[in-house]
Scaffold this motif. Structure first.
Motif, PDB file in Angstrom:
ATOM      1  N   PRO A 165      29.923  16.138   2.789  1.00 22.17           N
ATOM      2  CA  PRO A 165      29.427  17.335   3.500  1.00 22.17           C
ATOM      3  C   PRO A 165      30.396  17.773   4.590  1.00 22.17           C
ATOM      4  O   PRO A 165      31.011  16.958   5.274  1.00 22.17           O
ATOM      5  CB  PRO A 165      28.104  16.842   4.085  1.00 22.17           C
ATOM      6  N   ASP A 166      30.497  19.078   4.773  1.00 18.65           N
ATOM      7  CA  ASP A 166      31.394  19.618   5.798  1.00 18.65           C
ATOM      8  C   ASP A 166      30.998  19.150   7.192  1.00 18.65           C
ATOM      9  O   ASP A 166      31.855  18.937   8.057  1.00 18.65           O
ATOM     10  CB  ASP A 166      31.393  21.147   5.743  1.00 18.65           C
ATOM     11  N   LYS A 167      29.688  18.991   7.416  1.00 20.99           N
ATOM     12  CA  LYS A 167      29.251  18.589   8.762  1.00 20.99           C
ATOM     13  C   LYS A 167      29.718  17.171   9.099  1.00 20.99           C
ATOM     14  O   LYS A 167      29.795  16.802  10.268  1.00 20.99           O
ATOM     15  CB  LYS A 167      27.739  18.685   8.888  1.00 20.99           C
ATOM     16  N   VAL A 168      30.010  16.398   8.054  1.00 26.43           N
ATOM     17  CA  VAL A 168      30.568  15.074   8.296  1.00 26.43           C
ATOM     18  C   VAL A 168      32.061  15.173   8.561  1.00 26.43           C
ATOM     19  O   VAL A 168      32.593  14.582   9.500  1.00 26.43           O
ATOM     20  CB  VAL A 168      30.286  14.143   7.104  1.00 26.43           C
ATOM     21  N   THR A 209      36.799  11.159  10.773  1.00 25.32           N
ATOM     22  CA  THR A 209      35.827  11.538   9.741  1.00 25.32           C
ATOM     23  C   THR A 209      36.409  12.502   8.722  1.00 25.32           C
ATOM     24  O   THR A 209      35.960  12.528   7.574  1.00 25.32           O
ATOM     25  CB  THR A 209      34.582  12.176  10.382  1.00 25.32           C
ATOM     26  N   ASP A 210      37.393  13.300   9.106  1.00 24.22           N
ATOM     27  CA  ASP A 210      37.950  14.238   8.136  1.00 24.22           C
ATOM     28  C   ASP A 210      38.780  13.546   7.056  1.00 24.22           C
ATOM     29  O   ASP A 210      39.236  14.183   6.106  1.00 24.22           O
ATOM     30  CB  ASP A 210      38.775  15.323   8.829  1.00 24.22           C
ATOM     31  N   GLN A 268      21.080   1.659   4.204  1.00 25.57           N
ATOM     32  CA  GLN A 268      20.646   0.309   4.572  1.00 25.57           C
ATOM     33  C   GLN A 268      20.458   0.160   6.076  1.00 25.57           C
ATOM     34  O   GLN A 268      20.045  -0.907   6.535  1.00 25.57           O
ATOM     35  CB  GLN A 268      21.677  -0.713   4.077  1.00 25.57           C
ATOM     36  N   GLY A 269      20.742   1.219   6.838  1.00 22.35           N
ATOM     37  CA  GLY A 269      20.516   1.181   8.276  1.00 22.35           C
ATOM     38  C   GLY A 269      21.748   0.984   9.111  1.00 22.35           C
ATOM     39  O   GLY A 269      21.655   0.800  10.326  1.00 22.35           O
ATOM     40  N   TYR A 270      22.936   1.034   8.504  1.00 23.22           N
ATOM     41  CA  TYR A 270      24.159   0.867   9.272  1.00 23.22           C
ATOM     42  C   TYR A 270      24.634   2.187   9.850  1.00 23.22           C
ATOM     43  O   TYR A 270      24.505   3.248   9.221  1.00 23.22           O
ATOM     44  CB  TYR A 270      25.272   0.288   8.394  1.00 23.22           C
ATOM     45  N   THR A 271      25.238   2.115  11.022  1.00 20.96           N
ATOM     46  CA  THR A 271      25.928   3.249  11.635  1.00 20.96           C
ATOM     47  C   THR A 271      27.424   3.026  11.466  1.00 20.96           C
ATOM     48  O   THR A 271      27.958   2.012  11.910  1.00 20.96           O
ATOM     49  CB  THR A 271      25.595   3.357  13.134  1.00 20.96           C
ATOM     50  N   SER A 272      28.081   3.967  10.795  1.00 22.28           N
ATOM     51  CA  SER A 272      29.527   3.862  10.574  1.00 22.28           C
ATOM     52  C   SER A 272      30.260   4.545  11.718  1.00 22.28           C
ATOM     53  O   SER A 272      29.929   5.666  12.099  1.00 22.28           O
ATOM     54  CB  SER A 272      29.912   4.514   9.243  1.00 22.28           C
ATOM     55  N   VAL A 273      31.262   3.864  12.242  1.00 27.18           N
ATOM     56  CA  VAL A 273      31.986   4.346  13.414  1.00 27.18           C
ATOM     57  C   VAL A 273      33.439   4.621  13.042  1.00 27.18           C
ATOM     58  O   VAL A 273      34.118   3.755  12.474  1.00 27.18           O
ATOM     59  CB  VAL A 273      31.911   3.315  14.557  1.00 27.18           C
ATOM     60  N   PHE A 274      33.901   5.818  13.353  1.00 32.01           N
ATOM     61  CA  PHE A 274      35.283   6.219  13.111  1.00 32.01           C
ATOM     62  C   PHE A 274      35.994   6.341  14.452  1.00 32.01           C
ATOM     63  O   PHE A 274      35.475   5.926  15.499  1.00 32.01           O
ATOM     64  CB  PHE A 274      35.311   7.545  12.348  1.00 32.01           C
TER      65      PHE A 274
END
Length: 772
Positions: free
Chosen positions: A72-75, A200-201, A217-223
């Motif tokens: 998605p573009d918002k990502v 993220t891009d 699964q509930g994880y937050t991915s950090v960039f």
């Protein structure tokens, strides 16, 4: 030809070995299993250590320019923090004038403690994305990190790019890291940063399914949106410059506390912190940045507060039930150990994590110790090869010079004792070979209670060959030592030659074997046993072993005057010397080694006569080979233990204890016990270290062994073509011999006893003329 039969009165009482046979047979299978489990355990420890060290490295990028049409573009255009609340992708940016300081690839025992000291000095927190294998190896650093108030996230277990991995591998990387965190600090986490990720891009169609799956699964991915690129080691000033966000913007800033040499990072970090504080920036964790942004109205998480990285409604929480605390985004040193992204590890997760940490601790301790030990063993083995070559050459030159002589030629007749138990296939060939002897002999066949007609076959063979010098003595089954002792007592001459019932002599064998008795100091002579059935794979392997053992080992021991064994297939003794030491003992399964050591301790000299050759039938199957070598190796241990006091013997009779005993223990027991680990380490190095270097090292050792074998074959004038089997021997046969020895060691340590195991014979080894 005469026959002696014992009276048929009360049955002979069983020997000590026979009394223990039933118990020993019942114990052998568990000991085999125990030997296998021991080797498996050591192998597992090494493989675990190798797995922990695999793929952990620098932060190089592995792919660029991949399509991102499914993302998605918002990502792609969003902030550096990605979660999937309610199944929808959501990104969060770090608030202005705020730094979420992050570190990748740790912990490292050198650099991470220095980073923690700097953070503590400036009273600021950071978020560390940890490699699970490193957590397992350095759990104390992680515990200190969390206790200091820092936040931790997952950076996979082996620092592998998850974009190309199966779902099972992805789950394993995450779960193993969670277990490592549970064992190290008693927590799990909801934060994740993928190795080799950036902004993220850069998310593409390969990585997007992984982030989506982990988000569900509930994880937050950090960039990151600001990268110091400190892994490039560009210099302190550039690290600080590249880590500084533009125009007061907030940033998720990437540094590294491991994965390489990080001295520039350590120098840059204090200056960077001071610079950013002077610009009015505050420092927080990833969880703090999310909470600051949402409490400022940038995102609404709904009633009930924020669940960092978790689904808002019934979402799965990685690592267990949430146990949150309020955070103002400036949790400095001394803050609570439970950050918002952390979950307290309980139940099976906690215990499994501690078990993992314990196993890794064992591996971390065991592998270096074994490495040092194997280095010592390797040096000792190579030194032994060198010593064998030098001494064998010297022995050959001494014995083959024209002026060498044992003394006046020995012409007096000798007694040849042939113990036989169920030797119907071989006994006729044995007698036929003795009939051709060029030295005067009497032959005493001692039938040890055979049930296959061995004694009748022997009588018939002697009659057909016209031999009048053969006596067949029958006795109730009492074992080989008893049969040999019966033969010695019945012998009519001062020199006795002992051979096996499956062995054939060359015409000159007895004459050559007894010549050393011209020297009055000589009490026993070892001959040269040859494998007759060498045209099978197993036979060829044993042929190589016999040639190397007799032409290198025995030459070396002979020159050092500490011969450890006179082979049962071909040996000669002064009869008085045998009686003097009490005959062949039933105390051990290696009666030949036992009496040889006893001869040394009695002050008798034991020598090797390489030109006296006997041809024997080697075991034809792996099962029979195992049984034979198991008995040999265990019997050798028994004999060495029985004569352990030889270490303190004085004078010439103590030479075996001073020289022979240490050599036999080191090179026939200790070194072979550790030798399997050399192969395991070779495989370990090929998989986890350097395949080419490990392969070259293995080939170099093989080359040394080939040189030694080729020299032994040259001394014995054997055909070199059998050496083509040597590489395969090293890959298969040698490992079996290692396991046999380990099995024997376990039997010895557990106090087991064995009986004399009879091997199945085929009688295919005929007179020497028929052997290739």
């Amino acid at each position: 030809m005469t026959t002696t039969t014992p009276s048929r009165g009360r049955r002979r009482a069983p020997t000590r070995i026979q009394r223990a046979a039933g118990k020993a047979a019942a114990l052998q299978k568990p000991r085999v299993i125990l030997a296998g489990l021991l080797l498996l355990a050591l192998t597992s420890v090494m493989l675990l250590d190798g797995y922990l060290r695999a793929e952990v490295g620098g932060d190089q990028r592995v792919r660029t320019g991949a399509s991102s049409s499914q993302v998605p573009d918002k990502v792609l255009d969003g902030g550096p923090i990605l979660s999937f609340r309610g199944g929808q992708a959501t990104t969060v940016s770090v608030p202005d004038k705020t730094i979420a300081l992050t570190f990748d690839d740790g912990p490292n025992p050198t650099w991470t403690p220095q980073v923690l000291a700097i953070l503590e000095k400036y009273d600021i927190p950071a978020t560390f994305f940890l490699v699970g294998s490193m957590v397992s190896r350095y759990p104390g650093i992680v515990a200190d990190m969390v206790e200091q108030g820092n936040e931790v996230g997952i950076h996979t277990f082996t620092h592998v790019d998850l974009s190309y991995q199966s779902d099972a591998r992805v789950n394993r990387e995450m779960q193993q890291t969670q277990l490592a965190l549970a064992g190290a600090a008693g927590i799990t986490t909801t934060l994740f940063r993928a190795p080799y990720s950036s902004e993220t891009d850069a998310v593409d169609n390969y990585s997007w399914p992984v982030y989506k799956k982990l988000g569900e699964q509930g994880y937050t991915s950090v960039f990151v949106d600001t990268d110091s690129d400190d892994w490039k080691r560009p210099g302190v000033s550039k690290i600080i410059k590249w880590a500084t966000p533009d125009d007061g913007e907030g940033a998720s800033v990437l540094f590294h506390d491991a994965g390489g040499e990080r001295s520039q990072t350590i120098k840059a970090l204090p200056a960077y912190i001071e610079k950013m504080k002077a610009k009015g920036y505050t420092f927080t964790t990833i969880s703090g940045a999310i909470q600051e942004e949402e409490s400022a109205g940038g995102r609404q998480a709904g009633a009930g507060g924020v669940q960092v990285g978790g689904a808002q409604s019934g979402g799965q929480q990685p690592g267990g039930q949430a146990a949150q605390r309020e955070s103002n985004g400036q949790a400095g040193a001394g803050a609570s150990s439970l950050q918002a992204a952390h979950r307290e590890a309980t139940g099976a997760t906690l215990y499994e994590g501690k078990a993992l940490i314990g196993a890794v601790a064992v591996a971390e301790w065991t592998v270096p110790v074994l490495s040092v030990g194997l280095l010592v063993v390797g040096v000792a083995v190579m030194g032994r090869f060198g010593m064998m070559l030098i001494l064998a050459r010297r022995h050959y030159r001494q014995r083959n010079r024209r002026r060498f002589s044992w003394g006046p030629p020995v012409h007096q007749p000798v007694s040849v004792i042939v113990p036989a138990y169920n030797e119907k296939e071989c006994i006729a060939n044995t007698l036929e070979s003795l009939a051709k002897s060029t030295h005067p002999i009497e032959i005493i066949v001692v039938d040890d209670g055979s049930t296959d007609g061995t004694s009748e076959i022997a009588r018939n063979a002697a009659r057909e060959l016209g031999m009048t010098n053969v006596r067949v003595i029958r006795q109730e089954n009492a074992g080989k030592p008893a049969a040999l002792n019966n033969g010695v007592r019945s012998a009519g001459y001062d020199i006795v030659v002992m051979m096996d019932g499956d062995t054939v002599f060359e015409p000159d064998t007895v004459r050559l074997l007894v010549q050393p008795f011209a020297d009055p100091e000589v009490g026993a002579v070892a001959g040269n046993a040859k494998v007759g059935n060498r045209n099978t794979v197993i036979g060829a392997w044993q042929h190589i072993e016999y040639v190397m053992g007799f032409n290198l080992d025995r030459r070396m021991y002979d020159l050092l005057r500490c011969m450890p064994t006179i082979p049962g297939a071909i040996g000669a003794f002064r009869r008085e010397a045998v009686l003097e030491v009490g005959g062949m003992s039933e105390d051990t399964l290696a009666e030949d080694t036992d009496i040889t050591i006893a001869m040394h301790r009695a002050g008798r000299r034991v020598v090797y006569q390489e030109h006296a050759r006997a041809w024997t039938e080697a075991p034809g199957s792996l099962k029979q080979l195992w049984s034979q070598r198991y008995r040999w190796s265990y019997g050798t241990m028994q004999a060495l233990w029985k004569h352990r006091k030889s270490l303190t013997d004085k004078g010439p009779s103590g030479r075996f204890g001073r020289v022979g005993m240490p050599l036999v223990v080191i090179f026939q027991i200790v070194t072979p016990v550790f030798a399997p680990l050399i192969d395991v380490f070779t495989v370990y190095s090929m998989i986890f270290v350097d395949f080419k270097a490990a392969l070259l090292a293995w080939l170099a050792v093989l080359a040394v062994q080939l040189v030694c074998a080729a020299y032994a074959f040259r001394l014995d004038r054997e055909q070199y073509r059998y050496l083509l089997m040597m590489p395969l021997q090293q890959l298969a046969y040698r490992q079996m011999m290692y396991l046999v020895l380990i099995h024997s060691c376990i039997t010895a340590m557990t106090g087991g006893r064995l009986r004399w195991q009879k091997l199945k014979r085929t009688g295919e080894v005929g007179t020497p003329a028929g052997v290739s």
